[in-house]
Design a protein around this motif. Structure first.
Motif, PDB file in Angstrom:
ATOM      1  N   ASP A   1       0.837  -1.209   0.000  1.00 51.60           N
ATOM      2  CA  ASP A   1       0.000   0.000   0.000  1.00 51.60           C
ATOM      3  C   ASP A   1       0.871   1.257   0.000  1.00 51.60           C
ATOM      4  O   ASP A   1       0.556   2.251  -0.686  1.00 51.60           O
ATOM      5  N   ARG A   2       1.969   1.212   0.747  1.00 54.52           N
ATOM      6  CA  ARG A   2       2.861   2.372   0.793  1.00 54.52           C
ATOM      7  C   ARG A   2       3.520   2.594  -0.564  1.00 54.52           C
ATOM      8  O   ARG A   2       3.574   3.737  -1.067  1.00 54.52           O
TER       9      ARG A   2
ATOM     10  N   ARG B   1       2.396   1.635  -3.465  1.00 55.44           N
ATOM     11  CA  ARG B   1       1.354   2.027  -4.411  1.00 55.44           C
ATOM     12  C   ARG B   1       1.094   3.519  -4.295  1.00 55.44           C
ATOM     13  O   ARG B   1       0.939   4.232  -5.322  1.00 55.44           O
ATOM     14  N   ALA B   2       1.015   4.013  -3.065  1.00 55.74           N
ATOM     15  CA  ALA B   2       0.758   5.433  -2.850  1.00 55.74           C
ATOM     16  C   ALA B   2       1.916   6.295  -3.364  1.00 55.74           C
ATOM     17  O   ALA B   2       1.715   7.346  -3.997  1.00 55.74           O
TER      18      ALA B   2
ATOM     19  N   GLU C   1       1.999   9.041  -6.860  1.00 56.97           N
ATOM     20  CA  GLU C   1       2.357  10.447  -6.786  1.00 56.97           C
ATOM     21  C   GLU C   1       3.372  10.845  -7.853  1.00 56.97           C
ATOM     22  O   GLU C   1       3.544  12.017  -8.159  1.00 56.97           O
TER      23      GLU C   1
END
Length: 439
Positions: free
Chosen positions: A430-431, A433-434, A438
């Motif tokens: 998840d990290r 992916r975020a 960006e």
């Protein structure tokens, strides 16, 4: 009849004959003499209140065999001055019911009210149960039914709405001891048992008063010199077989108790309920199926080996047979009871299935659908797909959701067992992916 001190014959006014069965001679003559059901027969109980008011409503007595359903029904009729009319659903049909209703109506014209007692009422089919309704509603009879099965499953809703369901309890040790003392008083003879054997006799009855008195009568019929110990008693008498119907409520009660004991991580209680089922004759493969279900529903990825253990137990049982194969079932039960628990997979399944039903046939994003034909490539199928193994960290961070949907979170791993590592891995992805979203 399937109830305590039951008999098809109405006792004579001066009581049963001296050579009648012990259970018949000890039959309660008033409601005050009924043991083990004080929650109903006492002054504050439903039956006590009805008798005090001198008016009965229709009743369904629900309880195990040998707890007093027939006896209480007969005494109820005496207590309020009603005519007692017993029938058994095993031996009666619609023609018999018509005769009973006609007789009750005739007696009603003479001012006599009829209490119609129907033993094993659950054995009547739905149409037969419906035949009671008009006669209950117009007061031709006051219906008192007896059943060992859950009325919610076995009786028509229309019939249940016109009757009060009263639950009789299995007789506890104190109530059974009262029966022993009455038998000793009536016969003038102490039971030829030591204290431990007396306790074993009470336990052997499994809450069934009539069975207990039949055992007592057997003891009295044998010339026994010295008081028996538990081993001597066991050699002389048979233990009552546990009440267990594989397609009835007892079956579902025990499997529910097993499942919840496993979920609560209580291996001792889980073993007890497992033993209750297997010793009562439950199909071992049914138990194994329930253990596999438990391993996937309540353990999941907290310990992925749980389902492997259960399936291995199935193979071992089929290979070894009974009784050796039961040990494999016990091992699987203990593994499940002592494993870390998580229902995250189960909850994720329910959430994802619900979302799938609600969203219908949304198209996946074009970048992740195959393009096996030239035309499909031309219209954009597979365009822009990022091969994860070529990306940094083997993770592309691409979007895999339909354009009309925002990403969903169905699976929320727990912090227990192996699933805690899964949670760390998902948080890491998840990290990433975020971060890549960006850039």
């Amino acid at each position: 009849m399937a109830d305590l001190f039951a008999s098809d014959d109405v006792p004579a006014a001066d009581g049963p004959a001296a050579d009648s069965p012990l259970a018949d001679r000890l039959r309660p003559r008033t409601l005050d003499e009924v043991v083990g059901q004080e929650h109903l027969t006492g002054p504050e109980g439903a039956i006590g209140r009805m008798v005090a008011a001198g008016r009965l409503s229709s009743i369904i007595f629900w309880g195990p065999p040998g707890t007093g359903k027939t006896t209480i029904s007969r005494l109820l009729a005496d207590a309020v001055g009603m005519r007692f009319e017993p029938i058994s659903a095993v031996f009666s049909g619609v023609a018999d019911l018509k005769k009973v209703f006609a007789a009750a109506r005739e007696h009603g014209r003479r001012g006599e009210k009829t209490l119609l007692f129907v033993d094993e009422i659950h054995r009547f089919n739905r149409a037969q149960q419906d035949s009671f309704l008009p006669f209950v509603e117009d007061g031709t009879v006051t219906l008192v039914g007896a059943t060992t099965e859950n009325p919610s499953f076995e009786l028509n809703a229309a019939l249940l709405s016109r009757a009060q369901v009263l639950i009789l309890q299995r007789l506890d040790a104190a109530a059974l001891e009262q029966l022993l003392e009455r038998a000793e008083t009536l016969t003038g003879r102490p039971l030829p048992l030591d204290d431990a054997a007396r306790e074993a006799l009470l336990a052997s009855a499994d809450g069934d008063g009539r069975f207990l008195l039949n055992q007592v009568e057997t003891l009295y019929s044998i010339d026994i010199g010295e008081p028996l110990d538990p081993a001597g008693l066991s050699a002389l008498l048979h233990r009552r077989v546990a009440v267990y119907d594989k397609d009835r409520e007892g079956h579902y009660n025990l499997i529910s108790a097993l499942h919840k004991s496993l979920r609560g991580s209580d291996p001792q209680a889980a073993l007890y309920y497992l033993a209750r089922m297997l010793t009562a004759g439950e199909e071992p493969l049914y138990v194994l199926r329930r253990l596999v279900r438990f391993a996937t529903e309540d353990i999941g990825l907290a310990d992925p080996q749980a389902v492997v253990q259960c399936l291995a137990a199935k193979d071992a049982y089929e290979f070894l047979g009974s009784p050796e194969g039961e040990l494999a079932i016990v091992q699987a039960c203990l593994y499940c009871a002592t494993a870390p628990k998580s229902n995250a997979g189960y909850m994720a399944m329910k959430a994802s299935f619900r979302s799938a039903r609600e969203t219908g046939s949304l198209m996946p994003p074009m970048n992740i659908v195959n393009a096996p034909t030239k035309l499909m490539k031309q219209v954009g199928y597979g365009k822009g797909y990022q091969y994860d193994h070529d990306a940094a960290d083997g993770f592309s961070g691409a979007n895999y959701w339909p354009q009309e949907m925002s990403p969903q979170a169905f699976y929320a791993p727990s912090d227990r067992g192996y699933e805690a590592r899964v949670a760390e891995r998902m948080a890491y992805w998840d990290r990433l992916r975020a971060e890549r979203a960006e850039t």
